[in-house]
Scaffold this motif. Sequence first.
Motif, short mmCIF file in Angstrom:
data_model
loop_
_atom_site.label_atom_id
_atom_site.label_comp_id
_atom_site.label_asym_id
_atom_site.label_seq_id
_atom_site.Cartn_x
_atom_site.Cartn_y
_atom_site.Cartn_z
N LEU A 26 30.81 28.94 -31.24
CA LEU A 26 31.06 27.60 -31.53
C LEU A 26 29.78 26.77 -32.22
CD1 LEU A 26 33.68 26.17 -29.07
CD2 LEU A 26 34.14 26.97 -31.29
N HIS A 27 28.68 26.96 -31.23
CA HIS A 27 27.43 26.50 -31.70
C HIS A 27 26.91 27.26 -32.73
CE1 HIS A 27 23.46 25.09 -31.24
NE2 HIS A 27 22.80 26.20 -31.09
N GLU A 28 26.89 28.68 -32.98
CA GLU A 28 26.65 29.08 -34.32
C GLU A 28 27.32 28.75 -35.40
OE1 GLU A 28 27.23 33.46 -33.89
OE2 GLU A 28 25.79 33.37 -31.93
N TYR A 29 28.67 28.31 -35.28
CA TYR A 29 29.24 27.61 -36.53
C TYR A 29 28.95 25.99 -36.64
CZ TYR A 29 31.88 31.98 -37.92
OH TYR A 29 32.34 32.99 -38.27
N GLU A 30 28.04 25.54 -35.68
CA GLU A 30 27.57 24.27 -35.75
C GLU A 30 28.66 23.34 -35.52
OE1 GLU A 30 25.45 23.36 -39.52
OE2 GLU A 30 23.99 24.71 -38.55
N LEU A 31 29.83 23.78 -34.34
CA LEU A 31 30.93 22.81 -34.06
C LEU A 31 30.68 22.25 -32.74
CD1 LEU A 31 33.63 25.60 -34.64
CD2 LEU A 31 33.25 23.28 -36.14
N VAL A 32 29.64 22.64 -31.94
CA VAL A 32 29.26 21.99 -30.89
C VAL A 32 27.55 22.09 -30.85
CG1 VAL A 32 31.17 22.49 -29.42
CG2 VAL A 32 29.34 24.08 -29.27
N GLU A 33 26.94 21.10 -29.97
CA GLU A 33 25.59 20.99 -29.71
C GLU A 33 25.29 21.51 -28.35
OE1 GLU A 33 22.81 17.59 -30.49
OE2 GLU A 33 24.28 17.15 -32.08
N ILE A 34 24.35 22.58 -28.27
CA ILE A 34 23.83 22.91 -27.00
C ILE A 34 22.59 22.31 -26.73
CG2 ILE A 34 23.00 24.87 -25.69
CD1 ILE A 34 25.36 26.51 -26.96
N THR A 35 22.28 21.62 -25.55
CA THR A 35 21.01 21.22 -25.06
C THR A 35 20.43 22.08 -24.18
OG1 THR A 35 21.99 18.86 -25.45
CG2 THR A 35 20.09 19.10 -24.13
N ILE A 36 19.31 22.50 -24.09
CA ILE A 36 18.55 23.39 -23.22
C ILE A 36 17.65 22.40 -22.37
CG2 ILE A 36 17.04 25.36 -23.03
CD1 ILE A 36 18.11 26.28 -25.89
N THR A 37 17.90 22.50 -21.17
CA THR A 37 17.02 21.78 -20.44
C THR A 37 16.44 22.62 -19.21
OG1 THR A 37 17.85 19.86 -20.92
CG2 THR A 37 16.57 19.73 -18.83
N ASP A 38 15.60 22.91 -18.61
CA ASP A 38 14.92 23.68 -17.42
C ASP A 38 15.60 25.09 -17.59
OD1 ASP A 38 13.47 21.55 -16.49
OD2 ASP A 38 15.23 20.73 -15.63
N ASN A 39 15.72 25.52 -18.85
CA ASN A 39 16.07 26.97 -18.95
C ASN A 39 17.62 27.11 -18.79
OD1 ASN A 39 13.79 28.22 -19.89
ND2 ASN A 39 13.27 28.31 -17.67
N GLU A 40 18.23 25.91 -18.78
CA GLU A 40 19.95 25.92 -18.60
C GLU A 40 20.68 25.19 -20.06
OE1 GLU A 40 23.35 26.19 -16.04
OE2 GLU A 40 21.43 26.40 -15.23
N ASN A 41 21.55 25.80 -20.29
CA ASN A 41 22.33 25.36 -21.38
C ASN A 41 23.52 24.14 -21.01
OD1 ASN A 41 20.54 26.99 -23.18
ND2 ASN A 41 22.49 28.56 -23.34
#
Length: 98
Positions: A26-41
């Motif tokens: 879903l992220h690759e298709y830009e349908l959701v945003e993933i936030t990366i913090t402290d090596n956690e998605n």
Amino acid sequence: MDTTHLISIQQFCTHYKVSEDFINTLHEYELVEITITDNENYLQTNQLNDVEKMMRLHYDLNINIEGIDAIYNLLKQVEQLQSQIRTLKNKLNSFEEL
């Protein structure tokens, strides 16, 4: 970083019994945003309703990711058109009051 409005993708996937690959796709298709913090998605909590809908489309109705992408792009266009209609109706009402 403040993670108040974030949910771990791992935790989300465990709760809903879906693979992390689905969220990543879903992220690759830009349908959701993933936030990366402290090596956690993380997903933003305001995206959860949309992700749940996408899961139902995919798992319950067997719609592939490309289909989900098309559906959500069309839904965004419908929302924009509805917003334009509301704006135009408000303008029209203001002219009618004169």
